[in-house]
Motif scaffolding. Structure first.
Motif, PDB file in Angstrom:
ATOM      1  N   LEU A 112      10.355  28.166 -37.946  1.00 21.33           N
ATOM      2  CA  LEU A 112      11.590  28.289 -38.696  1.00 21.33           C
ATOM      3  C   LEU A 112      12.758  27.844 -37.831  1.00 21.33           C
ATOM      4  O   LEU A 112      12.633  27.733 -36.611  1.00 21.33           O
ATOM      5  N   ALA A 113      13.884  27.573 -38.488  1.00 26.03           N
ATOM      6  CA  ALA A 113      15.093  27.199 -37.758  1.00 26.03           C
ATOM      7  C   ALA A 113      15.614  28.404 -36.996  1.00 26.03           C
ATOM      8  O   ALA A 113      15.448  29.554 -37.418  1.00 26.03           O
ATOM      9  N   GLN A 114      16.250  28.145 -35.859  1.00 18.85           N
ATOM     10  CA  GLN A 114      16.825  29.223 -35.061  1.00 18.85           C
ATOM     11  C   GLN A 114      17.851  30.009 -35.860  1.00 18.85           C
ATOM     12  O   GLN A 114      18.491  29.475 -36.759  1.00 18.85           O
ATOM     13  N   GLY A 115      17.968  31.274 -35.507  1.00 20.94           N
ATOM     14  CA  GLY A 115      19.019  32.071 -36.096  1.00 20.94           C
ATOM     15  C   GLY A 115      18.551  33.254 -36.920  1.00 20.94           C
ATOM     16  O   GLY A 115      19.360  34.094 -37.315  1.00 20.94           O
ATOM     17  N   LYS A 116      17.268  33.339 -37.203  1.00 21.73           N
ATOM     18  CA  LYS A 116      16.759  34.490 -37.966  1.00 21.73           C
ATOM     19  C   LYS A 116      16.656  35.701 -37.045  1.00 21.73           C
ATOM     20  O   LYS A 116      16.287  35.598 -35.880  1.00 21.73           O
ATOM     21  N   SER A 117      16.950  36.857 -37.595  1.00 20.17           N
ATOM     22  CA  SER A 117      16.881  38.090 -36.808  1.00 20.17           C
ATOM     23  C   SER A 117      15.427  38.462 -36.528  1.00 20.17           C
ATOM     24  O   SER A 117      14.505  38.006 -37.213  1.00 20.17           O
TER      25      SER A 117
ATOM     26  N   ALA B 149      18.332  23.338 -35.190  1.00 21.88           N
ATOM     27  CA  ALA B 149      18.478  22.690 -36.503  1.00 21.88           C
ATOM     28  C   ALA B 149      18.036  21.224 -36.480  1.00 21.88           C
ATOM     29  O   ALA B 149      17.372  20.759 -37.404  1.00 21.88           O
ATOM     30  N   GLY B 150      18.352  20.489 -35.439  1.00 24.06           N
ATOM     31  CA  GLY B 150      17.978  19.079 -35.359  1.00 24.06           C
ATOM     32  C   GLY B 150      16.496  18.839 -35.158  1.00 24.06           C
ATOM     33  O   GLY B 150      16.003  17.728 -35.367  1.00 24.06           O
TER      34      GLY B 150
END
Length: 142
Positions: free
Chosen positions: A8-13, A48-49
């Motif tokens: 998954l993209a970074q940033g999920k808790s 994201a990239g």
């Protein structure tokens, strides 16, 4: 032993990642008859990239919340079992993690049971008389 890779993209808790992990495992237990203690997963986050998902494919719209799930497991499950697995994973992630069912992308890879080692350099399921949950035991040589 399914081996599950969740990307998954970074940033999920940590809580969201745990919900995704739990939803996948519970679906495997329910639909593929995987033992509850048979849990092997790798969760990878990507900038994201480096996480690319088509905004739309096959008429399904995807967002930045897309989750890729790749499951390597023993061969032999029916089409109905696979369809139930996909449905239960998507439903579980939507319910627990709040990610749209449309953003749950699943790839299943099947392998022969002798292609696994659970440690000690031994192909445990290839041993005579070995059993795999939900599958026929290996023949015992006479």
């Amino acid at each position: 032993m399914p081996l599950v890779r969740i990307s998954l993209a970074q940033g999920k808790s940590a809580v969201v990642k745990q919900h995704i992990s739990d939803a996948v495992h519970q679906a495997l237990v329910k639909t593929f008859n995987v033992p509850a203690d048979d849990r092997f997963q790798v969760i990878s986050e990507h900038p994201a990239g480096d996480f690319i998902c088509a905004p739309e494919y096959l008429g399904i719209r995807h967002t930045g919340d897309a989750v890729f799930i790749q499951i390597v497991c023993n061969e032999g499950r029916s089409l109905e079992m696979k369809q139930a697995l996909y449905r239960h994973i998507a439903d579980g992630i939507a319910e627990r993690a709040g990610i749209s069912r449309a953003d749950v992308i699943i790839n299943l890879l099947e392998t022969k049971k002798e292609n696994w080692s659970f440690g000690n350099g031994i192909a445990q399921y290839a041993l005579p008389g070995a059993t795999v949950p939900g599958q026929t035991p290996a023949p015992v040589p006479q």
